[in-house]
Design a protein around this motif. Structure first.
Motif, mmCIF file in Angstrom:
data_model
loop_
_atom_site.group_PDB
_atom_site.id
_atom_site.type_symbol
_atom_site.label_atom_id
_atom_site.label_comp_id
_atom_site.label_asym_id
_atom_site.label_seq_id
_atom_site.Cartn_x
_atom_site.Cartn_y
_atom_site.Cartn_z
ATOM 1 N N ALA A 50 -109.501 -10.783 8.612
ATOM 2 C CA ALA A 50 -110.645 -9.559 8.372
ATOM 3 C C ALA A 50 -110.116 -8.637 8.038
ATOM 4 O O ALA A 50 -108.723 -7.833 8.138
ATOM 5 C CB ALA A 50 -111.467 -9.945 10.062
ATOM 6 N N GLU A 51 -111.480 -7.677 7.443
ATOM 7 C CA GLU A 51 -110.676 -6.044 7.848
ATOM 8 C C GLU A 51 -111.455 -5.093 8.709
ATOM 9 O O GLU A 51 -112.572 -5.597 9.189
ATOM 10 C CB GLU A 51 -111.280 -5.564 6.408
ATOM 11 C CG GLU A 51 -110.974 -4.490 6.233
ATOM 12 C CD GLU A 51 -111.811 -3.628 4.401
ATOM 13 O OE1 GLU A 51 -112.698 -3.396 4.413
ATOM 14 O OE2 GLU A 51 -111.729 -4.832 3.412
ATOM 15 N N LEU A 52 -110.942 -4.197 9.527
ATOM 16 C CA LEU A 52 -111.179 -3.902 10.192
ATOM 17 C C LEU A 52 -112.572 -2.598 9.355
ATOM 18 O O LEU A 52 -113.000 -1.991 8.753
ATOM 19 C CB LEU A 52 -110.213 -2.021 10.441
ATOM 20 C CG LEU A 52 -110.558 -1.230 12.307
ATOM 21 C CD1 LEU A 52 -110.981 -2.262 13.099
ATOM 22 C CD2 LEU A 52 -109.682 -0.317 12.327
ATOM 23 N N GLY A 53 -113.476 -2.921 10.364
ATOM 24 C CA GLY A 53 -115.367 -1.940 9.939
ATOM 25 C C GLY A 53 -114.921 -0.660 10.923
ATOM 26 O O GLY A 53 -114.993 0.600 9.935
ATOM 27 N N ALA A 54 -115.072 -0.538 11.661
ATOM 28 C CA ALA A 54 -115.200 0.060 12.605
ATOM 29 C C ALA A 54 -114.162 0.079 14.146
ATOM 30 O O ALA A 54 -114.353 -0.778 14.265
ATOM 31 C CB ALA A 54 -116.415 0.992 13.083
ATOM 32 N N VAL A 55 -114.137 1.482 14.342
ATOM 33 C CA VAL A 55 -114.469 1.174 15.921
ATOM 34 C C VAL A 55 -115.281 2.018 16.760
ATOM 35 O O VAL A 55 -115.309 3.180 15.871
ATOM 36 C CB VAL A 55 -112.420 3.089 16.277
ATOM 37 C CG1 VAL A 55 -112.495 2.751 17.765
ATOM 38 C CG2 VAL A 55 -111.356 2.143 15.478
ATOM 39 N N VAL A 56 -115.559 1.734 17.679
ATOM 40 C CA VAL A 56 -116.562 1.683 18.026
ATOM 41 C C VAL A 56 -116.761 2.281 19.877
ATOM 42 O O VAL A 56 -116.116 2.258 20.635
ATOM 43 C CB VAL A 56 -117.657 0.470 18.426
ATOM 44 C CG1 VAL A 56 -118.700 1.313 18.782
ATOM 45 C CG2 VAL A 56 -117.929 0.291 17.048
ATOM 46 N N LEU A 57 -117.234 3.532 20.284
ATOM 47 C CA LEU A 57 -117.194 4.278 21.199
ATOM 48 C C LEU A 57 -118.606 4.457 21.967
ATOM 49 O O LEU A 57 -119.787 4.345 21.403
ATOM 50 C CB LEU A 57 -116.949 5.699 21.111
ATOM 51 C CG LEU A 57 -115.300 6.088 20.556
ATOM 52 C CD1 LEU A 57 -115.042 7.341 20.498
ATOM 53 C CD2 LEU A 57 -114.493 5.781 21.699
#
Length: 119
Positions: free
Chosen positions: A4-11
């Motif tokens: 996989a590829e990191l899409g986003a970090v979500v807060l």
């Protein structure tokens, strides 16, 4: 080969647009979206996303009985100048008193811990 590829970090946060604005001032980039989900497209192509979380309770730092889950390490050229800026933008110092270290710990306006780290 990566799966996989990191899409986003979500807060999670109470006000996605406001918190995206804070991080846009710190990291640069463009804020996109409204409502319960807002993206910050930072220079270099990564995304930091912000999701409305009803009943949001910020992490406690440091608290051995309550995990902070994660934190962001933000690399800066000048710790003192960066500190002045994040404090003016609404960050709160959590552990910034030891000036001999190469990092200082703050909470963003929603209470998430992050570190300013000298390059």
């Amino acid at each position: 080969m990566a799966l996989a590829e990191l899409g986003a970090v979500v807060l999670d946060c109470p006000d996605p647009r406001a918190l995206a604005g804070f991080y846009a001032e710190v990291l640069g980039g463009a804020v996109e979206g409204e409502g319960d989900w807002v993206d910050l497209k930072v220079p270099g192509g990564q995304s930091l996303a912000f999701q409305a979380a009803p009943g949001f309770v910020p992490p406690a730092w440091p608290a051995p009985d309550h995990s902070q889950q994660f934190h962001l390490d933000l690399t800066v050229d000048d710790l003192d100048a960066a500190e002045d800026t994040v404090l003016a933008l609404g960050a709160k110092p959590l552990d910034a008193g030891d000036r001999s270290r190469t990092f200082r710990v703050y909470a963003d306006p929603a209470g998430h811990p992050f570190c300013l780290c000298a390059c």
